[in-house]
Design an enzyme around this catalytic site. Sequence first.
Site, mmCIF file in Angstrom:
data_model
loop_
_atom_site.group_PDB
_atom_site.id
_atom_site.type_symbol
_atom_site.label_atom_id
_atom_site.label_comp_id
_atom_site.label_asym_id
_atom_site.label_seq_id
_atom_site.Cartn_x
_atom_site.Cartn_y
_atom_site.Cartn_z
ATOM 1 N NE ARG A 64 -8.697 9.447 13.145
ATOM 2 C CZ ARG A 64 -9.258 8.308 12.962
ATOM 3 N NH1 ARG A 64 -9.384 7.968 11.726
ATOM 4 N NH2 ARG A 64 -9.724 7.435 13.987
ATOM 5 C CG PHE A 103 -2.467 -3.386 5.754
ATOM 6 C CD1 PHE A 103 -1.739 -2.418 7.051
ATOM 7 C CD2 PHE A 103 -3.548 -3.930 6.257
ATOM 8 C CE1 PHE A 103 -2.677 -2.275 8.145
ATOM 9 C CE2 PHE A 103 -4.352 -3.978 7.429
ATOM 10 C CZ PHE A 103 -3.998 -3.023 8.236
ATOM 11 C CE LYS A 116 -12.107 1.162 6.282
ATOM 12 N NZ LYS A 116 -12.530 0.169 7.072
ATOM 13 C CE LYS A 163 -12.231 6.121 7.951
ATOM 14 N NZ LYS A 163 -12.684 5.746 9.188
#
Length: 519
Positions: free
Chosen positions: A423, A352, A279, A429
Amino acid sequence: MPRVEIAKKDQFSEIDGIKPRILLLQGQSIEATSQSSDKTYTMKRATDHYNCTCLVWHRAVGPINGKTCKHLQFLLGIEYEEARMELNNPTSSGTVKLRSTSTRKAAESSRKRKIEDDSEDDQEEVEEKPTKKGRKAKEAAKPKPKPKPKPKVIIEEEEEEEGGEGEGEEEEEDEEEEEKPVKKSVKGKEIAKRSSPDDSSDSGEEEEKPAPKKTRNAKVVSKKSDDDDSVEEEKVTRSRPKRVVQPPVKKDASFKPLLADKWDEDKGKDPTGYLISEKLDGVRAYWNGTSFYSREGNPFYAPEWFTKRMPKDVTFDGELFTSRGGFQDCVSIVRTHNKPDAWKFSVTYQVFDCPSMAQEPFEDRLAFCRKTFRKLGIRWVRVLEHTVCKNKAHVLEMLDDIIEKGGEGLMLREPGALYINGRSKTLLKVKRFHDADAIVRAHERGSGKNSDCTGALRCEMLDAVTGKPTGKMFKIGTGLTDAQRKKPPKIGSIVIYRYQELSRSGTPRFPSFVGERAD
């Protein structure tokens, strides 16, 4: 009879048939950085006028809607600004008269030619030579031989681009200042002119013309001719690089990027088989084929060299990134308009995902990204590395390694997942926060559903060793329950909070309320 509503036309969209180069909407602003200094000027559209943060605009005389400067002239166009000045302030003496560099140069050349013509007329006049005292007969006056013309120093100033930074105030002062007549020799020394235009030519020397002021963009090279002793001048000009001003890019909130959910170490999904990546502590950036945009649709002003080789028919999702722990540096660079040098050797685009292939499995999208940028070979664009997760212990092991290196955390991507706008639990995460103590100094009222209770705790950090207040203030707004907001910890009480890391100023980032300390 039904009412018919007529949309009101924007008063600045067109004036006397002249449209601006760039139309700013009400309240919209644009920043430009000076090429000759680190100053940044902000131009903004208000209700009935434009304004600029430069000194020239603030010092201009006249009503607020009748003021302009060279930054606004370059942004909106000189003809448009002249029309706007005439409309808002037609009779004021403070109205700025806009003249391009070429117009001023033509007027200067005309003035020089007039001085040369007057000088030649003076040289052609025949003056009587005075006779000696006591002589009976007067000698006839003989015209004096015409002296050799002195070398003329010609300085030509190259026309500069309108709206150049760093010299705006000097240019306006130069237009008002009167040039003092000087006599300039070939060696470049300036000698004050002693004779007036009405003096006789007894000395046998020709009057020298006032020499124009020499600028840093002009250079005079003198060389001797082979035929005689006269000196010829060669005009050599140096051009300054033109400042590239990027027009403002409109906000585009039509695209909703994929957002991650949190992974709970104790209650979360089994991550086995998921794809693990770091991350990054950067700025999320979506490439739409022409520009970079934030997750909220705000444009990032990347330099032309940074984007010119990017694919124009494919969209990408990624992160503008500098280094681990360099979040604030990255934000400062990518949000600054027209400062391309700051991007060099510092900002990279870490790709990504590929939203234009949203219905393809994630593994196929990632493979396409690798193939595309391996072929393009853009040094500042990289595809983020992903590792297949073995088990939960593998995730925690990688998390410890990343945090030890100064990283932020990890991302877990569900295998075969599609790209979802919004979302999703297919993207998780993983972070590890720190705990610390603070003393409550005040309660801040909330907004919305929390308008009648506490919205945040205003706290002061405590030293981890001594437990004494450090003087650094911050707010805790998350982690409080509805009951705690209605009855918050008392002012002066010690609370525990959790945070991700310390910012450059030493205050916690993303603090969250844990509870009051029992002791």
